[in-house]
Design a protein around this motif. Structure first.
Motif, PDB file in Angstrom:
ATOM      1  N   GLU A   3      21.705  30.727 -57.833  1.00 30.89           N
ATOM      2  CA  GLU A   3      20.632  29.936 -57.244  1.00 30.89           C
ATOM      3  C   GLU A   3      21.005  29.545 -55.808  1.00 30.89           C
ATOM      4  O   GLU A   3      22.146  29.715 -55.376  1.00 30.89           O
ATOM      5  CB  GLU A   3      20.381  28.673 -58.087  1.00 30.89           C
ATOM      6  N   SER A   4      20.041  29.002 -55.090  1.00 28.48           N
ATOM      7  CA  SER A   4      20.272  28.604 -53.701  1.00 28.48           C
ATOM      8  C   SER A   4      21.385  27.570 -53.593  1.00 28.48           C
ATOM      9  O   SER A   4      22.203  27.602 -52.661  1.00 28.48           O
ATOM     10  CB  SER A   4      18.978  28.042 -53.104  1.00 28.48           C
ATOM     11  N   THR A   5      21.434  26.660 -54.558  1.00 24.43           N
ATOM     12  CA  THR A   5      22.480  25.630 -54.536  1.00 24.43           C
ATOM     13  C   THR A   5      23.868  26.247 -54.667  1.00 24.43           C
ATOM     14  O   THR A   5      24.839  25.730 -54.113  1.00 24.43           O
ATOM     15  CB  THR A   5      22.254  24.609 -55.658  1.00 24.43           C
ATOM     16  N   ASP A   6      23.954  27.373 -55.410  1.00 25.17           N
ATOM     17  CA  ASP A   6      25.249  28.061 -55.547  1.00 25.17           C
ATOM     18  C   ASP A   6      25.693  28.625 -54.198  1.00 25.17           C
ATOM     19  O   ASP A   6      26.872  28.544 -53.838  1.00 25.17           O
ATOM     20  CB  ASP A   6      25.145  29.194 -56.572  1.00 25.17           C
ATOM     21  N   LEU A   7      24.752  29.202 -53.451  1.00 24.29           N
ATOM     22  CA  LEU A   7      25.087  29.756 -52.139  1.00 24.29           C
ATOM     23  C   LEU A   7      25.511  28.644 -51.179  1.00 24.29           C
ATOM     24  O   LEU A   7      26.476  28.804 -50.422  1.00 24.29           O
ATOM     25  CB  LEU A   7      23.890  30.515 -51.556  1.00 24.29           C
ATOM     26  N   ASP A   8      24.789  27.532 -51.216  1.00 24.59           N
ATOM     27  CA  ASP A   8      25.134  26.407 -50.342  1.00 24.59           C
ATOM     28  C   ASP A   8      26.534  25.894 -50.656  1.00 24.59           C
ATOM     29  O   ASP A   8      27.309  25.564 -49.747  1.00 24.59           O
ATOM     30  CB  ASP A   8      24.113  25.277 -50.506  1.00 24.59           C
ATOM     31  N   ILE A  57      36.496  34.273 -39.642  1.00 22.69           N
ATOM     32  CA  ILE A  57      35.731  34.491 -40.875  1.00 22.69           C
ATOM     33  C   ILE A  57      34.280  34.732 -40.465  1.00 22.69           C
ATOM     34  O   ILE A  57      33.736  34.024 -39.609  1.00 22.69           O
ATOM     35  CB  ILE A  57      35.804  33.263 -41.805  1.00 22.69           C
ATOM     36  N   TYR A  58      33.691  35.747 -41.062  1.00 25.43           N
ATOM     37  CA  TYR A  58      32.298  36.089 -40.740  1.00 25.43           C
ATOM     38  C   TYR A  58      31.410  35.594 -41.882  1.00 25.43           C
ATOM     39  O   TYR A  58      31.625  35.934 -43.044  1.00 25.43           O
ATOM     40  CB  TYR A  58      32.150  37.606 -40.580  1.00 25.43           C
ATOM     41  N   MET A  59      30.420  34.793 -41.527  1.00 24.76           N
ATOM     42  CA  MET A  59      29.554  34.238 -42.560  1.00 24.76           C
ATOM     43  C   MET A  59      28.117  34.121 -42.047  1.00 24.76           C
ATOM     44  O   MET A  59      27.871  33.590 -40.959  1.00 24.76           O
ATOM     45  CB  MET A  59      30.038  32.855 -43.003  1.00 24.76           C
ATOM     46  N   VAL A  60      27.179  34.622 -42.827  1.00 28.72           N
ATOM     47  CA  VAL A  60      25.757  34.477 -42.528  1.00 28.72           C
ATOM     48  C   VAL A  60      25.077  33.941 -43.784  1.00 28.72           C
ATOM     49  O   VAL A  60      25.140  34.562 -44.849  1.00 28.72           O
ATOM     50  CB  VAL A  60      25.113  35.817 -42.124  1.00 28.72           C
ATOM     51  N   LEU A  61      24.461  32.769 -43.648  1.00 22.26           N
ATOM     52  CA  LEU A  61      23.714  32.164 -44.739  1.00 22.26           C
ATOM     53  C   LEU A  61      22.233  32.219 -44.364  1.00 22.26           C
ATOM     54  O   LEU A  61      21.805  31.550 -43.420  1.00 22.26           O
ATOM     55  CB  LEU A  61      24.153  30.718 -44.964  1.00 22.26           C
ATOM     56  N   THR A  62      21.478  33.037 -45.073  1.00 22.42           N
ATOM     57  CA  THR A  62      20.070  33.256 -44.737  1.00 22.42           C
ATOM     58  C   THR A  62      19.180  32.259 -45.460  1.00 22.42           C
ATOM     59  O   THR A  62      19.294  32.080 -46.673  1.00 22.42           O
ATOM     60  CB  THR A  62      19.638  34.689 -45.126  1.00 22.42           C
ATOM     61  N   LYS A  63      18.301  31.640 -44.695  1.00 25.62           N
ATOM     62  CA  LYS A  63      17.307  30.734 -45.267  1.00 25.62           C
ATOM     63  C   LYS A  63      16.014  31.507 -45.519  1.00 25.62           C
ATOM     64  O   LYS A  63      15.548  32.261 -44.671  1.00 25.62           O
ATOM     65  CB  LYS A  63      17.034  29.566 -44.325  1.00 25.62           C
ATOM     66  N   PHE A  64      15.435  31.309 -46.675  1.00 28.66           N
ATOM     67  CA  PHE A  64      14.248  32.063 -47.091  1.00 28.66           C
ATOM     68  C   PHE A  64      13.010  31.625 -46.314  1.00 28.66           C
ATOM     69  O   PHE A  64      12.737  30.437 -46.168  1.00 28.66           O
ATOM     70  CB  PHE A  64      14.013  31.868 -48.588  1.00 28.66           C
ATOM     71  N   LYS A  91       6.002  29.379 -51.447  1.00 28.57           N
ATOM     72  CA  LYS A  91       6.295  28.336 -50.462  1.00 28.57           C
ATOM     73  C   LYS A  91       7.275  27.288 -50.993  1.00 28.57           C
ATOM     74  O   LYS A  91       7.954  26.615 -50.198  1.00 28.57           O
ATOM     75  CB  LYS A  91       5.002  27.675 -49.992  1.00 28.57           C
ATOM     76  N   ALA A  92       7.379  27.142 -52.311  1.00 32.62           N
ATOM     77  CA  ALA A  92       8.331  26.181 -52.875  1.00 32.62           C
ATOM     78  C   ALA A  92       9.773  26.574 -52.548  1.00 32.62           C
ATOM     79  O   ALA A  92      10.670  25.728 -52.532  1.00 32.62           O
ATOM     80  CB  ALA A  92       8.141  26.080 -54.381  1.00 32.62           C
ATOM     81  N   ARG A  93       9.998  27.885 -52.288  1.00 23.79           N
ATOM     82  CA  ARG A  93      11.333  28.365 -51.950  1.00 23.79           C
ATOM     83  C   ARG A  93      11.593  28.373 -50.444  1.00 23.79           C
ATOM     84  O   ARG A  93      12.705  28.676 -50.007  1.00 23.79           O
ATOM     85  CB  ARG A  93      11.507  29.803 -52.479  1.00 23.79           C
ATOM     86  N   ASP A  94      10.568  28.074 -49.663  1.00 25.14           N
ATOM     87  CA  ASP A  94      10.688  28.121 -48.208  1.00 25.14           C
ATOM     88  C   ASP A  94      11.827  27.221 -47.734  1.00 25.14           C
ATOM     89  O   ASP A  94      11.902  26.043 -48.087  1.00 25.14           O
ATOM     90  CB  ASP A  94       9.369  27.671 -47.566  1.00 25.14           C
ATOM     91  N   GLY A  95      12.730  27.789 -46.949  1.00 30.21           N
ATOM     92  CA  GLY A  95      13.855  27.025 -46.417  1.00 30.21           C
ATOM     93  C   GLY A  95      15.088  27.009 -47.299  1.00 30.21           C
ATOM     94  O   GLY A  95      16.152  26.551 -46.864  1.00 30.21           O
ATOM     95  N   GLN A  96      14.964  27.510 -48.533  1.00 30.86           N
ATOM     96  CA  GLN A  96      16.125  27.560 -49.420  1.00 30.86           C
ATOM     97  C   GLN A  96      17.033  28.732 -49.035  1.00 30.86           C
ATOM     98  O   GLN A  96      16.576  29.742 -48.502  1.00 30.86           O
ATOM     99  CB  GLN A  96      15.689  27.712 -50.876  1.00 30.86           C
ATOM    100  N   SER A  97      18.304  28.605 -49.320  1.00 27.55           N
ATOM    101  CA  SER A  97      19.252  29.697 -49.053  1.00 27.55           C
ATOM    102  C   SER A  97      18.952  30.854 -50.001  1.00 27.55           C
ATOM    103  O   SER A  97      18.769  30.656 -51.207  1.00 27.55           O
ATOM    104  CB  SER A  97      20.683  29.216 -49.254  1.00 27.55           C
ATOM    105  N   SER A  98      18.891  32.059 -49.442  1.00 29.06           N
ATOM    106  CA  SER A  98      18.550  33.218 -50.265  1.00 29.06           C
ATOM    107  C   SER A  98      19.644  34.288 -50.276  1.00 29.06           C
ATOM    108  O   SER A  98      19.736  35.068 -51.223  1.00 29.06           O
ATOM    109  CB  SER A  98      17.242  33.863 -49.774  1.00 29.06           C
ATOM    110  N   ARG A  99      20.473  34.322 -49.225  1.00 26.56           N
ATOM    111  CA  ARG A  99      21.531  35.344 -49.192  1.00 26.56           C
ATOM    112  C   ARG A  99      22.731  34.804 -48.417  1.00 26.56           C
ATOM    113  O   ARG A  99      22.570  34.176 -47.379  1.00 26.56           O
ATOM    114  CB  ARG A  99      21.017  36.623 -48.546  1.00 26.56           C
ATOM    115  N   LEU A 100      23.920  35.086 -48.950  1.00 29.97           N
ATOM    116  CA  LEU A 100      25.163  34.685 -48.292  1.00 29.97           C
ATOM    117  C   LEU A 100      26.021  35.927 -48.092  1.00 29.97           C
ATOM    118  O   LEU A 100      26.322  36.640 -49.051  1.00 29.97           O
ATOM    119  CB  LEU A 100      25.915  33.655 -49.140  1.00 29.97           C
ATOM    120  N   GLU A 115      26.068  37.864 -51.547  1.00 27.49           N
ATOM    121  CA  GLU A 115      25.509  37.174 -52.712  1.00 27.49           C
ATOM    122  C   GLU A 115      24.030  36.885 -52.449  1.00 27.49           C
ATOM    123  O   GLU A 115      23.678  36.324 -51.406  1.00 27.49           O
ATOM    124  CB  GLU A 115      26.250  35.853 -52.958  1.00 27.49           C
ATOM    125  N   THR A 116      23.184  37.269 -53.386  1.00 30.19           N
ATOM    126  CA  THR A 116      21.743  37.032 -53.253  1.00 30.19           C
ATOM    127  C   THR A 116      21.252  36.246 -54.461  1.00 30.19           C
ATOM    128  O   THR A 116      21.683  36.504 -55.590  1.00 30.19           O
ATOM    129  CB  THR A 116      20.969  38.367 -53.163  1.00 30.19           C
TER     130      THR A 116
END
Length: 216
Positions: A3-8, A57-64, A91-100, A115-116
């Motif tokens: 879930e998004s919380t796991d990525l965060d 360290i290379y890190m990209v956290l994508t927001k949905f 839209k309920a997922r808008d702004g949540q983390s979707s990919r790390l 991680e997606t």
């Protein structure tokens, strides 16, 4: 299920481990086409950082963003009701983390993970179906435009050659029994000396077709 919380949480743990080791976190992806690479589980990445103590360290956290994700193959002016409907649904997922995406180099080997979130697969299926439907609409519209253009050109040609065809078919020699195609061509050349050979062939063909249809 991720879930998004796991990525965060993973991202925060990576930042904490990087701070402990004095490593810089770069918000970019390391190109890996020509590098040896190994996949690492996201939950073990902080421990890997503490063990290897890399400098970068290379890190990209994508927001949905449902519009950006769903409109990847669309131009801005092509956003339509179907895409907006898809965006409203998600839209309920808008702004949540979707990919790390995480990566670090050690001894010439790239250690990384992508991680997606679990729900993103469902969204991608719906977005792909929308893209395919839009592509089919474009193909159908293009074919209609092509048909309309062919019909327009055919009408213009018919109107252009109509006077010539009328004059040719009204000539008794054109309608003589057993007249050959070469003789009809010769007759057309004599009647229309200003036309080139390609135009003459079109006139003769149209006149012959019209005569055949009239005889049916």
């Amino acid at each position: 299920m991720t879930e998004s919380t796991d990525l965060d949480r993973m991202a925060e743990e990576v930042r904490r481990a990087a701070e402990e080791c004095g490593a810089m976190v770069l918000n970019s992806i390391l190109a890996s086409e020509h590098l040896a690479a190994v996949a690492v589980k996201g939950d073990t990445f902080p421990a890997l950082i503490r063990h290897i103590r890399p400098r970068l360290i290379y890190m990209v956290l994508t927001k949905f963003d449902p519009i950006d994700e769903g409109a990847a193959d669309f131009k801005e002016d092509e956003l339509d009701r179907a895409l907006k409907k898809l965006a409203d649904k998600w839209k309920a997922r808008d702004g949540q983390s979707s990919r790390l995406i995480l990566g670090l180099m050690a001894d010439g080997v790239l250690h990384g993970i992508v991680e997606t979130v679990s729900w993103f697969d469902d969204f991608e299926e719906e977005a792909e179906a929308l893209t395919e439907a839009r592509a089919e609409e474009f193909r159908a519209a293009f074919e209609r435009d092509q048909d309309a253009e062919r019909a327009r050109r055919e009408t213009e040609e018919k109107e252009r050659w109509a006077p010539y065809v009328k004059k040719l078919t009204s000539d008794a020699r054109f309608n003589a029994p057993k007249i050959s195609a070469p003789k009809r061509m010769t007759l057309a050349e004599s009647l229309f000396p200003d036309l080139d050979r390609t135009s003459l062939k079109k006139v003769v063909e149209r006149a012959t077709s019209q005569q055949w249809l009239g005889a049916k």
